[in-house]
Scaffold this active site. Structure first.
Site, PDB file in Angstrom:
ATOM      1  N   SER A  62       0.813  -1.219   0.000  1.00 51.00           N
ATOM      2  CA  SER A  62       0.000   0.000   0.000  1.00 51.00           C
ATOM      3  C   SER A  62       0.846   1.268   0.000  1.00 51.00           C
ATOM      4  O   SER A  62       0.337   2.349  -0.247  1.00 51.00           O
ATOM      5  CB  SER A  62      -0.944  -0.003   1.204  1.00 51.00           C
ATOM      6  OG  SER A  62      -0.201   0.152   2.385  1.00 51.00           O
ATOM      7  N   HIS A  63       2.154   1.159   0.303  1.00 47.44           N
ATOM      8  CA  HIS A  63       3.016   2.334   0.294  1.00 47.44           C
ATOM      9  C   HIS A  63       4.099   2.260  -0.767  1.00 47.44           C
ATOM     10  O   HIS A  63       5.112   2.937  -0.672  1.00 47.44           O
ATOM     11  CB  HIS A  63       3.657   2.557   1.678  1.00 47.44           C
ATOM     12  CG  HIS A  63       2.676   3.027   2.699  1.00 47.44           C
ATOM     13  ND1 HIS A  63       2.268   2.258   3.746  1.00 47.44           N
ATOM     14  CD2 HIS A  63       1.994   4.201   2.814  1.00 47.44           C
ATOM     15  CE1 HIS A  63       1.379   2.930   4.481  1.00 47.44           C
ATOM     16  NE2 HIS A  63       1.202   4.101   3.936  1.00 47.44           N
TER      17      HIS A  63
ATOM     18  N   GLU B   3      -7.387  -0.993   4.590  1.00 46.82           N
ATOM     19  CA  GLU B   3      -7.764  -2.385   4.860  1.00 46.82           C
ATOM     20  C   GLU B   3      -9.287  -2.540   4.841  1.00 46.82           C
ATOM     21  O   GLU B   3      -9.812  -3.524   4.308  1.00 46.82           O
ATOM     22  CB  GLU B   3      -7.199  -2.786   6.239  1.00 46.82           C
ATOM     23  CG  GLU B   3      -7.232  -4.260   6.544  1.00 46.82           C
ATOM     24  CD  GLU B   3      -6.348  -5.064   5.611  1.00 46.82           C
ATOM     25  OE1 GLU B   3      -6.765  -6.165   5.239  1.00 46.82           O
ATOM     26  OE2 GLU B   3      -5.251  -4.572   5.238  1.00 46.82           O
TER      27      GLU B   3
END
Lengths: 340, 340
Positions: B49-50, B190
């Protein structure tokens, strides 16, 4: 509590009782005054486990010979932003009082500063230190390891202490924003209390020696306590071991428990207190920005949530109105027996 | 992933793709380099996600007009222990890179120092900042508010951000001790992921608009997320609002969400980074005491528990052996479409 089961003591009477007990158990005069201030403040704030009851713990700790009874803490100027106090093996309270002026001076001069207390005995909460710093208009953070009773997340053996973390933010009016919590799921005393009264503990508080979840308080005390918040609480607990242990040249919780040699003393080791001056970043605009913090607190309470320490401050107000505290007569009797 | 479904990119190729996308969406050259370094580091460390995925988020944020595309951060020396960087409305990455040397210099001179980044856009984790500080042999703490999505414990309305807290401790060898976690129960992404795939969420992640526990991800996104660890996590989240908000003259999560005006940009506001020099407290004895920290880490891993970031560092090692990263072809296709 009725008059039969409870006894009212003025603050002065409680302080006097505390002094007599601590003197009877051999503590030196300066140490007595600092410890007594903390005991009275704890009882005033309705903190049963950190008030008058702690005199019983102090007496037991003094009997172990692990406390240097007439310790005379020495302050050391370590760096422009750092100060240390060698507590000399006495209680943390006097060492903190000695170090506080230099911490405040450094925070005001540098914007941020840290005070390490080394070689001290812990028995109290951290909020008295926090409030002493917020009273000076500074933001405060404090933490300390304890004894190795808590397993890291994913493990099953005691390694961390109950490692409290406390924070304070100065506010207009008498009460700062303060929290002070153990990074263990609960205080060890809470499990001991369940043990004494034969009650089961909820899962999540501790594991047995084999690392299995347990609701048996005795099994958890013999096994390991758990951190709050799973791996996140465990990470915080590790941080506290590091920054209030090796970073300041003092013991981890495992080292402190080893040094105790089974004597059952209160934890010995270090404590770290960080202070930040809001006017350091903000200059004259500090007051304006601190007002925006008030909007945050309003956003918490307006939806029916409580601020941390809110109940404690309510108890303080009530005690102050009455000019003293009410002790259970059984506790008062136990305290008087400490003078035998 | 097979060759059909995955594509291997060298670090240079990924960096080049990142630069092209960010340039195509109008970001200025200095901002591009700083953001690209973070994107490549995230993907290298297996932080889905990063990593490269964040380019999609960056493109969307750039489209809102909320980022100053050619912002030129300015460093300001606030006090002996404090520095500020005005990010000028650009991404936090370039501002941090500009401010880091002064933070390190101050921490080495004063023993402890803090850097405030103001007026910046956040899209990444905090561990890149933490590791840049530990690389200098300093202990690091960082935090930032985000957007008001999380209810305080005991409340039911969004007030706090997901408010990450990160910490780092320098170690011998290539990897520091690092944690970096949201003070919300889980990352907002999430819950969004569960929503997209039609899966229920566990209780404890969020509440609906009426404040009831919910397993419906859409209801939680419309209601409020919860903090990790109950009232303790909530207290930590409030602390982060304060010290990376009003203390540094920057926005709380509620103010940041208001400033977003529904545009859907990444959170805008401040970030606080504190650095402590172990030799400040310990002088020449620093190395000896830092070795005792190694015993703590050994005490964690020897009982089968993991150190935080351990999986991330394993992913880094694997990426470095291969000289690059493997992207899902669908993600790679999505990235290429950003160049249309």
């Amino acid at each position: 509590m009725t008059a039969d089961t409870a006894i009212f003591l003025t603050f002065d009477a409680l302080a006097d009782l505390s002094r007599r007990i601590l003197r009877h158990h051999g503590l030196g005069p300066n140490q007595i005054e600092a410890v007594t201030r903390t005991i009275v403040a704890g009882e005033r704030d309705g903190c049963a486990s950190h008030g008058a009851y702690r005199l019983i713990v102090c007496a037991a700790t003094l009997a172990t010979g692990k406390v240097i009874r007439d310790a005379d803490p020495e302050v050391c100027d370590s760096a422009p932003g750092l100060a240390r106090v060698d507590a000399g093996g006495g209680y943390a309270q006097l060492a903190f009082e000695r170090g506080l002026p230099l911490l405040v001076e450094k925070a005001q001069a540098a914007g941020i500063a840290a005070l390490a207390i080394n070689n001290c005995v812990h028995f109290a909460a951290l909020w008295p230190e926090i409030e002493a710093v917020t009273d000076q208009g500074l933001v405060a953070l404090a933490c300390t390891p304890s004894h190795a009773w808590v397993a890291p997340a994913g493990g099953r053996k005691p390694l961390f202490g109950t490692n409290p973390l406390a924070f304070g933010w100065p506010r207009p009016g008498p009460y700062p924003f303060v929290f002070d919590f153990a990074t263990s799921a609960v205080a060890r005393g809470e499990i001991e209390l369940h043990c004494r009264s034969g009650r089961k503990i909820p899962t999540g508080w501790g594991i047995d020696r084999e690392g299995n979840d347990t609701t048996d308080p005795a099994a958890a005390l013999a096994g390991a306590m758990l951190t709050f918040g799973g791996h996140k609480g465990s990470a915080l607990s590790a941080m506290i071991e590091l920054i209030a242990g090796p970073l300041i040249g003092d013991m981890t919780s495992a080292e402190s428990l080893t040094a105790d040699e089974g004597a059952g003393s209160s934890p010995i080791g270090g404590e770290l207190i960080v202070a930040i001056d809001p006017s350091g970043f903000l200059g004259d605009a500090a007051a304006q920005h601190m007002n925006r913090a008030e909007a945050l607190f309003e956003g918490i309470t307006a939806q029916g949530a409580r601020l941390p320490s809110q109940r404690r401050f309510a108890a303080r107000e009530q005690s102050q109105e009455r000019g003293g505290v009410t002790l259970a007569r059984t506790l008062h009797d136990d305290l008087l027996r400490l003078l035998d």
